[in-house]
Design a protein around this motif. Structure first.
Motif, PDB file in Angstrom:
ATOM      1  N   ILE A  87      15.994  22.250  44.243  1.00  9.00           N
ATOM      2  CA  ILE A  87      16.981  21.187  44.380  1.00  9.00           C
ATOM      3  C   ILE A  87      16.901  20.301  43.141  1.00  9.00           C
ATOM      4  O   ILE A  87      15.841  19.746  42.828  1.00  9.00           O
ATOM      5  N   ASN A  88      18.019  20.184  42.427  1.00  9.75           N
ATOM      6  CA  ASN A  88      18.112  19.327  41.247  1.00  9.75           C
ATOM      7  C   ASN A  88      18.894  18.075  41.602  1.00  9.75           C
ATOM      8  O   ASN A  88      19.973  18.161  42.194  1.00  9.75           O
ATOM      9  N   LEU A  89      18.344  16.907  41.227  1.00  8.85           N
ATOM     10  CA  LEU A  89      18.992  15.642  41.538  1.00  8.85           C
ATOM     11  C   LEU A  89      19.366  14.907  40.256  1.00  8.85           C
ATOM     12  O   LEU A  89      18.600  14.881  39.297  1.00  8.85           O
ATOM     13  N   SER A  90      20.556  14.313  40.284  1.00  8.94           N
ATOM     14  CA  SER A  90      20.976  13.397  39.221  1.00  8.94           C
ATOM     15  C   SER A  90      21.083  12.006  39.827  1.00  8.94           C
ATOM     16  O   SER A  90      21.654  11.836  40.906  1.00  8.94           O
ATOM     17  N   LEU A  91      20.496  11.025  39.147  1.00  9.97           N
ATOM     18  CA  LEU A  91      20.450   9.661  39.683  1.00  9.97           C
ATOM     19  C   LEU A  91      21.514   8.791  39.041  1.00  9.97           C
ATOM     20  O   LEU A  91      21.951   9.043  37.911  1.00  9.97           O
ATOM     21  N   LYS A  92      21.888   7.751  39.752  1.00 11.23           N
ATOM     22  CA  LYS A  92      22.917   6.837  39.250  1.00 11.23           C
ATOM     23  C   LYS A  92      22.372   6.024  38.072  1.00 11.23           C
ATOM     24  O   LYS A  92      21.180   5.744  37.996  1.00 11.23           O
ATOM     25  N   SER A  93      23.276   5.644  37.193  1.00  6.78           N
ATOM     26  CA  SER A  93      22.861   4.861  36.029  1.00  6.78           C
ATOM     27  C   SER A  93      22.246   3.529  36.463  1.00  6.78           C
ATOM     28  O   SER A  93      21.376   2.986  35.783  1.00  6.78           O
ATOM     29  N   THR A  94      22.695   3.000  37.621  1.00 10.83           N
ATOM     30  CA  THR A  94      22.127   1.734  38.100  1.00 10.83           C
ATOM     31  C   THR A  94      20.650   1.877  38.455  1.00 10.83           C
ATOM     32  O   THR A  94      19.887   0.916  38.342  1.00 10.83           O
ATOM     33  N   PHE A  95      20.260   3.072  38.890  1.00  8.53           N
ATOM     34  CA  PHE A  95      18.837   3.295  39.155  1.00  8.53           C
ATOM     35  C   PHE A  95      18.049   3.181  37.863  1.00  8.53           C
ATOM     36  O   PHE A  95      16.994   2.550  37.811  1.00  8.53           O
ATOM     37  N   TRP A  96      18.586   3.794  36.805  1.00  9.83           N
ATOM     38  CA  TRP A  96      17.859   3.802  35.537  1.00  9.83           C
ATOM     39  C   TRP A  96      17.813   2.409  34.901  1.00  9.83           C
ATOM     40  O   TRP A  96      16.781   2.009  34.353  1.00  9.83           O
ATOM     41  N   THR A  97      18.892   1.664  34.993  1.00  8.66           N
ATOM     42  CA  THR A  97      18.844   0.309  34.436  1.00  8.66           C
ATOM     43  C   THR A  97      17.921  -0.587  35.260  1.00  8.66           C
ATOM     44  O   THR A  97      17.279  -1.498  34.734  1.00  8.66           O
ATOM     45  N   GLY A  98      17.836  -0.321  36.570  1.00  7.17           N
ATOM     46  CA  GLY A  98      16.873  -1.043  37.399  1.00  7.17           C
ATOM     47  C   GLY A  98      15.441  -0.712  36.997  1.00  7.17           C
ATOM     48  O   GLY A  98      14.564  -1.586  36.977  1.00  7.17           O
ATOM     49  N   HIS A  99      15.211   0.557  36.660  1.00  7.90           N
ATOM     50  CA  HIS A  99      13.875   0.943  36.230  1.00  7.90           C
ATOM     51  C   HIS A  99      13.536   0.288  34.888  1.00  7.90           C
ATOM     52  O   HIS A  99      12.392  -0.128  34.664  1.00  7.90           O
ATOM     53  N   ALA A 101      14.564  -2.612  33.859  1.00  5.49           N
ATOM     54  CA  ALA A 101      14.190  -4.002  34.146  1.00  5.49           C
ATOM     55  C   ALA A 101      12.761  -4.085  34.671  1.00  5.49           C
ATOM     56  O   ALA A 101      11.989  -4.984  34.300  1.00  5.49           O
ATOM     57  N   ALA A 102      12.383  -3.135  35.535  1.00  5.14           N
ATOM     58  CA  ALA A 102      11.021  -3.122  36.078  1.00  5.14           C
ATOM     59  C   ALA A 102       9.996  -2.859  34.978  1.00  5.14           C
ATOM     60  O   ALA A 102       8.910  -3.439  34.964  1.00  5.14           O
ATOM     61  N   LEU A 103      10.327  -1.974  34.056  1.00  2.00           N
ATOM     62  CA  LEU A 103       9.440  -1.686  32.921  1.00  2.00           C
ATOM     63  C   LEU A 103       9.201  -2.950  32.106  1.00  2.00           C
ATOM     64  O   LEU A 103       8.057  -3.271  31.746  1.00  2.00           O
ATOM     65  N   ILE A 469      21.459 -13.632  17.214  1.00  2.00           N
ATOM     66  CA  ILE A 469      21.523 -13.243  18.619  1.00  2.00           C
ATOM     67  C   ILE A 469      20.282 -13.793  19.316  1.00  2.00           C
ATOM     68  O   ILE A 469      19.151 -13.510  18.910  1.00  2.00           O
ATOM     69  N   ALA A 470      20.492 -14.579  20.353  1.00  2.00           N
ATOM     70  CA  ALA A 470      19.386 -15.209  21.074  1.00  2.00           C
ATOM     71  C   ALA A 470      18.757 -14.199  22.030  1.00  2.00           C
ATOM     72  O   ALA A 470      19.336 -13.868  23.070  1.00  2.00           O
ATOM     73  N   VAL A 471      17.605 -13.702  21.670  1.00  5.47           N
ATOM     74  CA  VAL A 471      16.927 -12.689  22.486  1.00  5.47           C
ATOM     75  C   VAL A 471      16.187 -13.389  23.624  1.00  5.47           C
ATOM     76  O   VAL A 471      15.364 -14.273  23.383  1.00  5.47           O
ATOM     77  N   PRO A 472      16.459 -13.018  24.874  1.00 14.49           N
ATOM     78  CA  PRO A 472      15.816 -13.688  26.013  1.00 14.49           C
ATOM     79  C   PRO A 472      14.412 -13.142  26.284  1.00 14.49           C
ATOM     80  O   PRO A 472      13.964 -12.191  25.650  1.00 14.49           O
ATOM     81  N   ASP A 473      13.755 -13.743  27.266  1.00 19.28           N
ATOM     82  CA  ASP A 473      12.502 -13.199  27.776  1.00 19.28           C
ATOM     83  C   ASP A 473      12.873 -12.101  28.765  1.00 19.28           C
ATOM     84  O   ASP A 473      13.315 -12.365  29.877  1.00 19.28           O
ATOM     85  N   TYR A 474      12.699 -10.860  28.345  1.00 20.29           N
ATOM     86  CA  TYR A 474      13.177  -9.740  29.164  1.00 20.29           C
ATOM     87  C   TYR A 474      12.405  -9.601  30.469  1.00 20.29           C
ATOM     88  O   TYR A 474      12.915  -9.009  31.429  1.00 20.29           O
ATOM     89  N   ALA A 475      11.196 -10.119  30.529  1.00 17.80           N
ATOM     90  CA  ALA A 475      10.418 -10.018  31.760  1.00 17.80           C
ATOM     91  C   ALA A 475      11.071 -10.775  32.909  1.00 17.80           C
ATOM     92  O   ALA A 475      10.779 -10.504  34.076  1.00 17.80           O
ATOM     93  N   GLY A 476      11.979 -11.709  32.589  1.00 23.91           N
ATOM     94  CA  GLY A 476      12.609 -12.499  33.631  1.00 23.91           C
ATOM     95  C   GLY A 476      13.994 -12.024  34.022  1.00 23.91           C
ATOM     96  O   GLY A 476      14.664 -12.663  34.844  1.00 23.91           O
ATOM     97  N   LEU A 477      14.459 -10.907  33.474  1.00 17.56           N
ATOM     98  CA  LEU A 477      15.820 -10.426  33.747  1.00 17.56           C
ATOM     99  C   LEU A 477      15.831  -9.349  34.826  1.00 17.56           C
ATOM    100  O   LEU A 477      14.904  -8.542  34.941  1.00 17.56           O
ATOM    101  N   GLY A 478      16.908  -9.341  35.608  1.00 17.53           N
ATOM    102  CA  GLY A 478      17.098  -8.311  36.614  1.00 17.53           C
ATOM    103  C   GLY A 478      17.905  -7.148  36.073  1.00 17.53           C
ATOM    104  O   GLY A 478      18.353  -7.153  34.917  1.00 17.53           O
ATOM    105  N   SER A 479      18.130  -6.149  36.903  1.00 20.09           N
ATOM    106  CA  SER A 479      18.809  -4.926  36.457  1.00 20.09           C
ATOM    107  C   SER A 479      20.248  -5.190  36.030  1.00 20.09           C
ATOM    108  O   SER A 479      20.800  -4.469  35.189  1.00 20.09           O
ATOM    109  N   GLU A 480      20.868  -6.250  36.569  1.00 21.64           N
ATOM    110  CA  GLU A 480      22.263  -6.528  36.217  1.00 21.64           C
ATOM    111  C   GLU A 480      22.420  -6.857  34.737  1.00 21.64           C
ATOM    112  O   GLU A 480      23.502  -6.664  34.157  1.00 21.64           O
TER     113      GLU A 480
END
Length: 581
Positions: A87-99, A101-103, A469-480
């Motif tokens: 079984i091969n699965l493809s995940l939604k792009s929102t999953f990857w952008t959420g990951h 953010a978690a990274l 370009i004002a680079v934010p603190d990425y540790a505080g951003l969500g997946s959106e």
């Protein structure tokens, strides 16, 4: 943070729904991993293949039932059944952008394991203290050091250890060699170094130091009096040299264990280990049949004290005490393992040269005899390294007399190329090390390619600052904040980053640090490729002054690449430079 472990749990939950109530099945062989071909999706599972028989179903029929459950998963974009039931699965792009953010929230702890409670001892190098370290020791030093780093990162409590072989005949030969240099330092013409003694110039400073400490008094002593004095000081000098060589390589052990401590008090600790094994029924008096081929030094056609090691996996019983009453080298190995076990280690890893392959079974047998199931020994073998310059073999060192020293290699090419390239083959495969190739600045040189990728991430952030370009603190951003990352190359880069936690865990478990070097090269290649796409397609550039919000999202991806490259290079023991010239 391990995507594959997370989806393995989801697949197992899907399978459990198909198991009749009250029944239990073994799902330990179920895996979720990257498909061999990225075109087939993001994840692949063998669930239907390994569980069809226990569930009395055809693999493809079972795959369809599992797929129907997984299709309802909110993170699954699509799936397909391939071949007999994969079984091969493809995940939604929102999953990857959420990951992503978690990274970024995890930062340099990304992929780090929780404490396991395991105490692991990694013994490596352990070169005889008879001279400077040579290139043959270099590979084992790096492999052992990186295995220890990986295990610590995975959550184990790791002790890095060096076993000093400072008992036995070889250190007496060393002492006699140093005494010859002592006489030379006093002005004697010693002529050619006699056969059997160590000829290298590295003993000249030892001779000079002996003159400074003792003057001419040693020369008037009988050998029985000067030998222990010279032996101790020469071993100390050799170990200081070895420690300095290791530090040059970026290797520092926690414990330096002296073999002579096992022999102290008439071998008291060795006697204790043998007595303990005798009580367990593993020691007996007997004789051994002559081995096939060349006889080993410790074989005797007389009754000896033997370890019944064949009962615990060895291919023959091993002598512990010779008929003369002297302990064998193996007896010290037994006592040394017992010492580690008494210090609380449950896993003892020995990194050995390939010429020590015969030690594997006997060390594993010692572990079973001493500790039963409470601890285990594991051996990692390192094959030979051949040195080349522009394809031609490198000549021997003048300083050492008959080999190229570790320090000479590091001095010529630098610590980072040595550490990285010594890992760029599996440890049990031979390795060719070409001085020119490991220092050239091209994509064909993996260490340059990976370090250049990290330097490029820093350059991109400098470009962003120049673009205001004002680079934010990425540790505080969500997946959106990363929802705009939809390009196939961007998602592919996140997927490659997401492989890291699984990769470091597997490299630690398998004792295969070369996997980390290969992964970093692949990650660098993916990053460089996406960067180069931006050269051809300006709309894909990481920094676009006209679209600051999109640039911030893409710079988050760059930050994630920099983070994983930094962690990986740090585990290897190499720098992650911000600039390269």
């Amino acid at each position: 943070m391990n995507v594959f472990a997370e989806f393995e749990d989801r697949v197992k939950n899907a399978v459990q729904r198909l198991v009749p109530e009250g029944e239990k099945i073994d799902i330990s062989r179920l895996t979720v991993e990257p498909p061999r071909d990225a075109a087939h999706g993001d994840l692949a599972t063998n669930a239907a293949m390994v569980l069809a028989k226990p569930l009395a179903m055809k693999p493809r029929d079972l795959a369809e039932k599992i797929a129907a459950t997984l299709q309802a998963d909110p993170d699954v974009e699509s799936l397909a059944i391939a071949g007999p039931g994969f079984i091969n699965l493809s995940l939604k792009s929102t999953f990857w952008t959420g990951h992503l953010a978690a990274l970024l929230r995890a930062g340099r702890d990304y992929g780090r394991g929780a404490p396991t409670g395991r105490k692991v001892n990694v013994e490596y190098v352990s070169a005889n203290p008879t001279g400077p370290m040579h290139v043959g020791h270099t590979r084992g030093a790096i492999v052992g050091d990186v295995i220890a780093r990986l295990l610590a990162f995975a959550g184990d409590a790791v002790t890095k250890e060096y076993y000093i072989n400072d008992a036995g005949e070889q250190v007496l030969v060393l002492a006699r060699s140093a005494f010859l240099r002592y006489r030379e330092a006093l002005g004697e013409d010693i002529g050619a170094i006699p056969a059997g003694l160590y000829p290298g110039d590295y003993l000249k400073p030892v001779g000079e130091a002996l003159v400074k400490e003792f003057g001419e008094t040693l020369r008037a002593m009988p050998e029985a009096e000067w030998l222990p004095l010279v032996r101790d000081r020469t071993i100390d000098a050799m170990m200081a040299m070895i420690r300095a060589d290791l530090k040059t390589l970026g290797v520092e052990q926690d414990v330096f264990f002296s073999e002579r401590t096992l022999h102290a008090a008439d071998g008291g600790r060795i006697a204790e280990a043998i007595a303990d094994l005798r009580q367990k029924g593993f020691v007996y008096q007997g004789t051994l049949p002559p081995p096939k081929g060349q006889l080993p030094e410790d074989w005797e056609d007389r009754e000896q004290t033997l370890l019944r090691s064949t009962e615990v996996g060895d291919d023959q019983d091993r002598p512990l005490v010779k008929s003369s009453g002297a302990y064998t080298y193996f007896a010290a190995d037994v006592a040394y393992f017992r010492d580690k076990f008494e210090r609380g280690f449950s896993e003892m890893i020995y990194v050995l040269g390939a010429d020590h392959g015969g030690y594997v079974k006997r060390l594993e047998a010692v572990a079973r005899a001493v500790a039963g199931d409470a601890a285990k020994a594991e051996c990692v073998l390192c094959q030979l390294v051949k040195l080349y310059r522009d394809g031609e073999p490198v000549k021997m060192s003048k300083r050492s007399g008959d080999f190229v020293t570790l320090a000479e290699v590091v001095e010529e090419v630098g610590r980072d190329p040595v550490r990285f390239m010594m890992l760029y083959r599996k440890s049990d495969a031979p390795l060719d090390f070409d001085f020119r190739k490991v220092t050239e600045q091209s994509k064909d040189n993996p260490v340059f390619y990976v370090q250049y990728a990290h330097a490029r991430t820093a350059a991109i952030f400098r470009q962003a600052r120049e673009a205001k370009i004002a680079v934010p603190d990425y540790a505080g951003l969500g997946s959106e904040a990363f929802a705009a990352l939809t390009d196939v190359g961007e998602i592919g880069l996140i997927r490659k980053l997401a492989e890291f936690p699984r990769l470091v865990g597997q490299a630690a478990d398998a004792r295969e640090p070369h996997r980390l070097a290969f992964y970093l090269n692949d990650l660098a290649a993916a990053f460089h490729a996406q960067y180069n796409r931006g050269k051809d397609l300006p709309q894909l550039r990481f920094v676009n002054q006209a679209e600051p919000e999109l640039s911030i999202a893409r710079l988050g991806l760059v930050e994630a690449v920099a983070t994983v490259l930094f962690i990986g290079l740090d585990l290897i023991g190499a720098d992650a430079p911000d600039e390269m010239r």
